[in-house]
Motif scaffolding. Sequence first.
Motif, PDB file in Angstrom:
ATOM      1  N   LEU A 263      40.043 105.070 -36.899  1.00 32.23           N
ATOM      2  CA  LEU A 263      39.035 105.179 -35.847  1.00 32.23           C
ATOM      3  C   LEU A 263      37.919 104.152 -35.972  1.00 32.23           C
ATOM      4  CD1 LEU A 263      38.686 109.064 -35.630  1.00 32.23           C
ATOM      5  CD2 LEU A 263      40.237 107.558 -34.371  1.00 32.23           C
ATOM      6  N   GLY A 264      37.816 103.500 -37.130  1.00 35.29           N
ATOM      7  CA  GLY A 264      36.775 102.496 -37.303  1.00 35.29           C
ATOM      8  C   GLY A 264      35.389 103.074 -37.489  1.00 35.29           C
ATOM      9  N   ARG A 265      35.330 104.321 -37.896  1.00 32.12           N
ATOM     10  CA  ARG A 265      34.054 104.995 -38.188  1.00 32.12           C
ATOM     11  C   ARG A 265      34.322 106.072 -39.220  1.00 32.12           C
ATOM     12  NH1 ARG A 265      34.738 110.005 -36.626  1.00 32.12           N
ATOM     13  NH2 ARG A 265      35.757 110.550 -34.653  1.00 32.12           N
ATOM     14  N   PRO A 266      33.273 106.499 -39.938  1.00 33.41           N
ATOM     15  CA  PRO A 266      33.492 107.540 -40.951  1.00 33.41           C
ATOM     16  C   PRO A 266      33.943 108.857 -40.332  1.00 33.41           C
ATOM     17  CG  PRO A 266      31.398 106.418 -41.302  1.00 33.41           C
ATOM     18  CD  PRO A 266      31.894 105.983 -39.956  1.00 33.41           C
ATOM     19  N   ALA A 267      34.727 109.588 -41.095  1.00 31.32           N
ATOM     20  CA  ALA A 267      35.109 110.937 -40.669  1.00 31.32           C
ATOM     21  C   ALA A 267      33.878 111.836 -40.663  1.00 31.32           C
ATOM     22  CB  ALA A 267      36.166 111.497 -41.616  1.00 31.32           C
ATOM     23  N   ARG A 268      33.878 112.807 -39.782  1.00 31.95           N
ATOM     24  CA  ARG A 268      32.783 113.770 -39.733  1.00 31.95           C
ATOM     25  C   ARG A 268      32.818 114.652 -40.980  1.00 31.95           C
ATOM     26  NH1 ARG A 268      34.712 113.290 -34.392  1.00 31.95           N
ATOM     27  NH2 ARG A 268      33.114 113.138 -32.757  1.00 31.95           N
ATOM     28  N   THR A 269      31.639 114.953 -41.515  1.00 28.26           N
ATOM     29  CA  THR A 269      31.533 115.785 -42.699  1.00 28.26           C
ATOM     30  C   THR A 269      31.650 117.260 -42.333  1.00 28.26           C
ATOM     31  OG1 THR A 269      29.136 116.012 -42.529  1.00 28.26           O
ATOM     32  CG2 THR A 269      29.983 114.090 -43.749  1.00 28.26           C
ATOM     33  N   PHE A 270      31.774 118.095 -43.369  1.00 25.77           N
ATOM     34  CA  PHE A 270      31.792 119.536 -43.135  1.00 25.77           C
ATOM     35  C   PHE A 270      30.456 119.983 -42.542  1.00 25.77           C
ATOM     36  CE2 PHE A 270      31.395 124.003 -44.623  1.00 25.77           C
ATOM     37  CZ  PHE A 270      32.485 124.526 -43.941  1.00 25.77           C
ATOM     38  N   ALA A 271      29.354 119.368 -42.974  1.00 19.08           N
ATOM     39  CA  ALA A 271      28.045 119.699 -42.402  1.00 19.08           C
ATOM     40  C   ALA A 271      28.011 119.350 -40.918  1.00 19.08           C
ATOM     41  CB  ALA A 271      26.938 118.963 -43.150  1.00 19.08           C
ATOM     42  N   ASP A 272      28.613 118.226 -40.542  1.00 19.05           N
ATOM     43  CA  ASP A 272      28.700 117.875 -39.122  1.00 19.05           C
ATOM     44  C   ASP A 272      29.447 118.963 -38.353  1.00 19.05           C
ATOM     45  OD1 ASP A 272      27.435 115.397 -39.528  1.00 19.05           O
ATOM     46  OD2 ASP A 272      29.346 114.376 -39.902  1.00 19.05           O
ATOM     47  N   TRP A 273      30.552 119.421 -38.946  1.00 17.54           N
ATOM     48  CA  TRP A 273      31.341 120.453 -38.279  1.00 17.54           C
ATOM     49  C   TRP A 273      30.524 121.738 -38.116  1.00 17.54           C
ATOM     50  CZ3 TRP A 273      32.649 125.362 -39.605  1.00 17.54           C
ATOM     51  CH2 TRP A 273      33.525 126.007 -38.724  1.00 17.54           C
ATOM     52  N   VAL A 274      29.823 122.163 -39.168  1.00 17.86           N
ATOM     53  CA  VAL A 274      28.997 123.375 -39.066  1.00 17.86           C
ATOM     54  C   VAL A 274      27.951 123.194 -37.974  1.00 17.86           C
ATOM     55  CG1 VAL A 274      27.407 124.922 -40.264  1.00 17.86           C
ATOM     56  CG2 VAL A 274      29.378 123.980 -41.493  1.00 17.86           C
ATOM     57  N   GLY A 275      27.342 122.015 -37.912  1.00 22.82           N
ATOM     58  CA  GLY A 275      26.348 121.761 -36.881  1.00 22.82           C
ATOM     59  C   GLY A 275      26.903 121.890 -35.476  1.00 22.82           C
ATOM     60  N   ASP A 276      28.184 121.578 -35.315  1.00 21.07           N
ATOM     61  CA  ASP A 276      28.829 121.704 -34.007  1.00 21.07           C
ATOM     62  C   ASP A 276      29.294 123.123 -33.705  1.00 21.07           C
ATOM     63  OD1 ASP A 276      28.494 118.995 -33.504  1.00 21.07           O
ATOM     64  OD2 ASP A 276      30.485 118.455 -34.264  1.00 21.07           O
ATOM     65  N   HIS A 277      29.234 124.010 -34.720  1.00 21.89           N
ATOM     66  CA  HIS A 277      29.753 125.380 -34.549  1.00 21.89           C
ATOM     67  C   HIS A 277      28.764 126.429 -35.064  1.00 21.89           C
ATOM     68  CE1 HIS A 277      33.311 122.782 -34.487  1.00 21.89           C
ATOM     69  NE2 HIS A 277      33.908 123.719 -33.795  1.00 21.89           N
ATOM     70  N   THR A 278      27.471 126.148 -34.981  1.00 18.21           N
ATOM     71  CA  THR A 278      26.484 127.095 -35.516  1.00 18.21           C
ATOM     72  C   THR A 278      26.576 128.454 -34.844  1.00 18.21           C
ATOM     73  OG1 THR A 278      24.833 126.189 -33.983  1.00 18.21           O
ATOM     74  CG2 THR A 278      24.833 125.337 -36.237  1.00 18.21           C
ATOM     75  N   HIS A 279      27.038 128.489 -33.579  1.00 15.15           N
ATOM     76  CA  HIS A 279      27.139 129.759 -32.875  1.00 15.15           C
ATOM     77  C   HIS A 279      28.038 130.752 -33.603  1.00 15.15           C
ATOM     78  CE1 HIS A 279      30.620 127.367 -31.620  1.00 15.15           C
ATOM     79  NE2 HIS A 279      31.243 128.514 -31.460  1.00 15.15           N
ATOM     80  N   ALA A 280      28.993 130.227 -34.376  1.00 15.15           N
ATOM     81  CA  ALA A 280      29.937 131.112 -35.072  1.00 15.15           C
ATOM     82  C   ALA A 280      29.325 131.765 -36.299  1.00 15.15           C
ATOM     83  CB  ALA A 280      31.178 130.322 -35.488  1.00 15.15           C
ATOM     84  N   PHE A 281      28.134 131.308 -36.705  1.00 17.02           N
ATOM     85  CA  PHE A 281      27.514 131.812 -37.933  1.00 17.02           C
ATOM     86  C   PHE A 281      26.142 132.443 -37.704  1.00 17.02           C
ATOM     87  CE2 PHE A 281      30.307 128.255 -39.136  1.00 17.02           C
ATOM     88  CZ  PHE A 281      31.121 128.895 -40.066  1.00 17.02           C
ATOM     89  N   LEU A 282      25.731 132.553 -36.468  1.00 19.46           N
ATOM     90  CA  LEU A 282      24.411 133.131 -36.197  1.00 19.46           C
ATOM     91  C   LEU A 282      24.399 134.607 -36.543  1.00 19.46           C
ATOM     92  CD1 LEU A 282      23.487 131.390 -32.814  1.00 19.46           C
ATOM     93  CD2 LEU A 282      22.819 130.751 -35.156  1.00 19.46           C
ATOM     94  N   ARG A 283      23.272 135.073 -37.022  1.00 22.58           N
ATOM     95  CA  ARG A 283      23.159 136.465 -37.463  1.00 22.58           C
ATOM     96  C   ARG A 283      23.510 137.433 -36.363  1.00 22.58           C
ATOM     97  NH1 ARG A 283      20.342 137.430 -42.214  1.00 22.58           N
ATOM     98  NH2 ARG A 283      19.019 135.741 -43.010  1.00 22.58           N
ATOM     99  N   ASP A 284      24.220 138.515 -36.747  1.00 20.97           N
ATOM    100  CA  ASP A 284      24.442 139.621 -35.820  1.00 20.97           C
ATOM    101  C   ASP A 284      23.103 140.315 -35.570  1.00 20.97           C
ATOM    102  OD1 ASP A 284      27.138 139.166 -35.690  1.00 20.97           O
ATOM    103  OD2 ASP A 284      27.601 140.517 -37.345  1.00 20.97           O
ATOM    104  N   THR A 285      22.722 140.421 -34.319  1.00 18.24           N
ATOM    105  CA  THR A 285      21.400 141.012 -34.022  1.00 18.24           C
ATOM    106  C   THR A 285      21.316 142.480 -34.430  1.00 18.24           C
ATOM    107  OG1 THR A 285      22.162 141.496 -31.779  1.00 18.24           O
ATOM    108  CG2 THR A 285      20.986 139.427 -32.116  1.00 18.24           C
ATOM    109  N   ALA A 286      22.499 143.113 -34.536  1.00 19.82           N
ATOM    110  CA  ALA A 286      22.501 144.538 -34.904  1.00 19.82           C
ATOM    111  C   ALA A 286      22.515 144.737 -36.408  1.00 19.82           C
ATOM    112  CB  ALA A 286      23.706 145.243 -34.295  1.00 19.82           C
ATOM    113  N   SER A 287      22.629 143.627 -37.171  1.00 18.51           N
ATOM    114  CA  SER A 287      22.716 143.737 -38.635  1.00 18.51           C
ATOM    115  C   SER A 287      21.335 143.574 -39.245  1.00 18.51           C
ATOM    116  CB  SER A 287      23.650 142.669 -39.178  1.00 18.51           C
ATOM    117  OG  SER A 287      24.947 142.811 -38.651  1.00 18.51           O
TER     118      SER A 287
END
Length: 289
Positions: A263-287
């Motif tokens: 691709l001619g650019r660095p691969a995305r890091t795991f931190a990059d991936w988490v940043g793109d998917h923060t919705h999957a880790f947001l606190r449960d409001t009922a917890s």
Amino acid sequence: MILITGATGTVGRPLVELLKSREITVRAVSRSADGALPAGVEPVIADLARPESLAPALEGVSTLFVHPRAVGESAGKLLAMAAEQGVRRVVVLSAINVDDDPAYQPSRQNGDRNKEVEDAVTGSELPWVAVRSSTFAVNAIGMFGAQVRAGDVVRGPYANFAESSIHEADLAAVIAHALLHDDLDGRRIPVTGPQSLTHEEQVAVIGTVLGRSLTFVEVPAEAAAEGLVARGIPGAFVTALMARYARGAGQPAEVTDQVERILGRPARTFADWVGDHTHAFLRDTASPA
């Protein structure tokens, strides 16, 4: 025209979106009409257990993407049909551990036949590329997501087992390159993320991106296995997964530079991936906090 199998899955969806953004004509195959596709993409509903149902959709196709989970044991017949219809290139998604003993590949317990599908593609008469992927970063949602949403302690087995997880967008971009260009033809390409991170390190990265202090607590493999089975995960898969963790514990995961080379650019890091998917880790409001 490019035909994409498994078009609404973890890899297929970003691949279709990427190709469409480049104004490539795409025909997207899925089992049902449930998964939304970008405007202008031609949907094809087909049962790939009956590859003959796909015959009309192969007309006018120049390049074919084969997803092993979507195609499975029908790969050989599909490839023969593709050649008859004038398809000129085929790209297959495979796994970085595809040459390991089948007993060491947990995904086979879920029906994946990466080796058989890759062999069908590479043994066909068409020019081919096999993209052998490391673990998908998205698997971290299933592993850690519920616990991170519920609190600040994540319990799991084998804290020192490492993965070089790849962002699905990078994997899609590599596959798109292989579909659109011939410079990779005839190669089996191992693609990974840019880092080897243990389970404990992955949880720490998730915490850093979320701005939270998360703690990984290792639990015995037996207890972890019981918990997974209790959640409805098949016992054979869980057994193979724990065996994989045990074999690899304490060893770094394989890391390649193929994403950057292609691709001619660095691969995305795991931190990059988490940043793109923060919705999957947001606190449960009922917890509780």
